[in-house]
Design an enzyme around this catalytic site. Structure first.
Site, PDB file in Angstrom:
ATOM      1  N   TRP A 154       5.461 -26.967  -3.047  1.00 39.84           N
ATOM      2  CA  TRP A 154       6.129 -25.748  -3.524  1.00 39.84           C
ATOM      3  C   TRP A 154       5.288 -24.508  -3.357  1.00 39.84           C
ATOM      4  CZ3 TRP A 154      11.003 -26.035  -3.295  1.00 39.84           C
ATOM      5  CH2 TRP A 154      11.638 -27.253  -3.533  1.00 39.84           C
TER       6      TRP A 154
ATOM      7  N   LYS B  14      14.835 -28.350 -14.633  1.00 41.21           N
ATOM      8  CA  LYS B  14      13.956 -29.489 -14.916  1.00 41.21           C
ATOM      9  C   LYS B  14      13.683 -29.575 -16.413  1.00 41.21           C
ATOM     10  CE  LYS B  14      12.319 -28.409 -10.448  1.00 41.21           C
ATOM     11  NZ  LYS B  14      12.826 -29.567  -9.686  1.00 41.21           N
TER      12      LYS B  14
ATOM     13  N   ASP C  45       4.291 -20.277 -10.618  1.00 43.68           N
ATOM     14  CA  ASP C  45       5.549 -21.032 -10.561  1.00 43.68           C
ATOM     15  C   ASP C  45       5.411 -22.211 -11.524  1.00 43.68           C
ATOM     16  OD1 ASP C  45       7.704 -22.656 -10.036  1.00 43.68           O
ATOM     17  OD2 ASP C  45       7.289 -22.908  -7.899  1.00 43.68           O
TER      18      ASP C  45
HETATM   19  C1  LIG Z   1       7.641 -26.325  -8.643  1.00 42.86           C
HETATM   20  C2  LIG Z   1       8.949 -25.984  -7.991  1.00 42.86           C
HETATM   21  N1  LIG Z   1       9.108 -24.756  -7.463  1.00 42.86           N
HETATM   22  C3  LIG Z   1      10.249 -24.396  -6.866  1.00 42.86           C
HETATM   23  C4  LIG Z   1      11.316 -25.265  -6.760  1.00 42.86           C
HETATM   24  C5  LIG Z   1      12.573 -24.822  -6.081  1.00 42.86           C
HETATM   25  O1  LIG Z   1      13.541 -24.610  -7.027  1.00 42.86           O
HETATM   26  P1  LIG Z   1      15.033 -24.190  -6.651  1.00 42.86           P
HETATM   27  O2  LIG Z   1      15.686 -25.402  -6.096  1.00 42.86           O
HETATM   28  O3  LIG Z   1      15.609 -23.730  -7.963  1.00 42.86           O
HETATM   29  O4  LIG Z   1      14.956 -23.084  -5.673  1.00 42.86           O
HETATM   30  C6  LIG Z   1      11.202 -26.547  -7.293  1.00 42.86           C
HETATM   31  C7  LIG Z   1      12.328 -27.492  -7.183  1.00 42.86           C
HETATM   32  O5  LIG Z   1      12.217 -28.663  -7.253  1.00 42.86           O
HETATM   33  C8  LIG Z   1       9.986 -26.913  -7.912  1.00 42.86           C
HETATM   34  O6  LIG Z   1       9.820 -28.143  -8.413  1.00 42.86           O
END
Ligand SMILES: Cc1ncc(COP(=O)(O)O)c(C=O)c1O
Length: 365
Positions: A104, A200, A176
């Protein structure tokens, strides 16, 4: 009611049963309104009270300093990967420092590079994303627009301990926290921005909470699309256009639940215990199970581990299903298994999984 199983999905993920029960009730009519939460106007008094409580609860749980704005935005965490550099990097003439600890933060760095200069100060990829950096691994640019981290890499199961985030001095650190928001107390004043998609640990898909320091909100320039400007969203208290009303409502219910449970210290205590059941099963298996992350940065939210071979893994997952333990297959990029054990996963579910891991090891060692 259809029987509920233990859902170890990484997200959308398990929600607290008491929250689902209130949502079920309010789906027909919100108390005092006679209108469903799905039907209510975002300009109504009742919804105004909901969004205000959602923000107040977030502030209370984190003891958030006054000089932060809280926004409820759409587009998921991935939209933040673009909005952050659009608002905070693009017009600064500076670069942004990224600590890449997993999938991520890597994606966030790649997206940011479309809007400005990105400097990867540390990259865990050559080691297959098994750890966070050590303090001595990191040198930040004292003049960077910001530094960026992901507090918990959902796919690799790597988490910064609460007291081990990088120190970036006067450079604002952006975090994040999509997969570990609300899992423990945290001093948010060490971050300029702390954001998390809800699906989550904070609600259903569709809403992303962003806490941003005032001076950073002011960086948004007027040439941005209105919907992508933090300044616009903050000035309008997330009600510039129709917000994701249902997501904000469930976020409010979840934060009510967290406060009733005893707040984030209590969650941390429970989360450590829950994660401990699984890491103990891994550590007591003489290498039958191998954990993905190094010990010092093992996630309490996503436990990624492997088995000796694919046949055993298939049998393990099959047996898990018959015990009502589902969604345990790891992400395709890492392989193996992954148990996502967010706040709402009952302790009983994690114990049952640990028991199955121990039983399976005994049978197959
Ligand atoms: C740490 C993290 N950042 C970003 C995301 C992306 O999230 P989204 O699907 O809401 O764009 C996720 C999704 O699993 C994630 O676990």
């Amino acid at each position: 009611m259809e029987k509920r199983v233990y859902n170890f999905s990484p997200g959308p993920a398990v929600l607290p049963l008491p929250v689902l029960e209130i949502a079920q009730r309010d789906l027909l009519a919100l108390p005092g309104t006679g209108i469903s939460i799905l039907e209510i106007s975002h300009r109504s008094k009742a919804f105004g009270a909901i969004i205000e409580s959602a923000e107040a609860n977030f502030r209370k749980l984190y003891n958030l300093p006054e000089n932060y704005r809280v926004m409820f935005l759409q587009g998921g965490a991935s939209m933040q990967f673009a909005m952050l550099p659009m608002n905070l990097l693009r017009n600064t003439g500076k670069s942004a420092d990224f600590v890449v600890t997993g999938t991520w933060s890597k994606k966030a760095a790649e997206e940011s590079a479309k809007f400005g200069k990105v400097n990867v100060v540390w990259n865990g990829k050559p080691e297959n994303f098994v750890r966070k950096p050590l303090p001595q691994d990191l040198t930040f640019d004292a003049d960077a627009a910001y530094a960026y981290v992901c507090s918990n890499e959902t796919i690799q199961g790597i988490q910064y301990p609460a007291d081990a985030f990088p120190k970036t001095g006067n450079v604002p650190m952006l975090c994040d926290a999509s997969s570990d928001v609300f899992c423990r107390p945290l001093n948010l004043s060490q971050f300029g921005v702390y954001f998390a998609c809800a699906q989550k640990n904070a609600g259903p898909a569709g809403v992303t909470v962003v806490a941003m320091r005032d001076d950073l909100v002011e960086r948004s320039t007027d040439d941005l699309p209105t919907m992508l400007s933090y300044k616009n969203m903050a000035e309008n208290n997330s009600l510039f256009n129709t917000p994701p009303t249902f997501g904000i409502y469930v976020f409010k219910l979840i934060t009510d639940w967290l406060l009733e449970m005893g707040g984030l210290s209590k969650m941390e205590e429970i989360n450590k215990r829950k994660a401990g059941y699984l890491y103990d099963a891994i550590d007591h298996s003489n290498g039958f199970y191998t954990g993905h992350a190094h010990r010092e940065c093992r996630s309490t939210m996503n436990v990624a581990f492997r088995m000796p071979n694919d046949e055993l893994q298939a049998a393990f997952l099959e047996g898990a299903k018959t015990r009502d333990l589902v969604e345990l297959k790891g992400h395709r990029s890492v392989g193996g298994c992954r148990a996502s054990i967010y706040n709402a996963m009952p302790e009983e579910g994690v114990k049952r999984l640990a028991d199955w891991m121990n039983e399976f090891y005994d049978k197959n060692k």
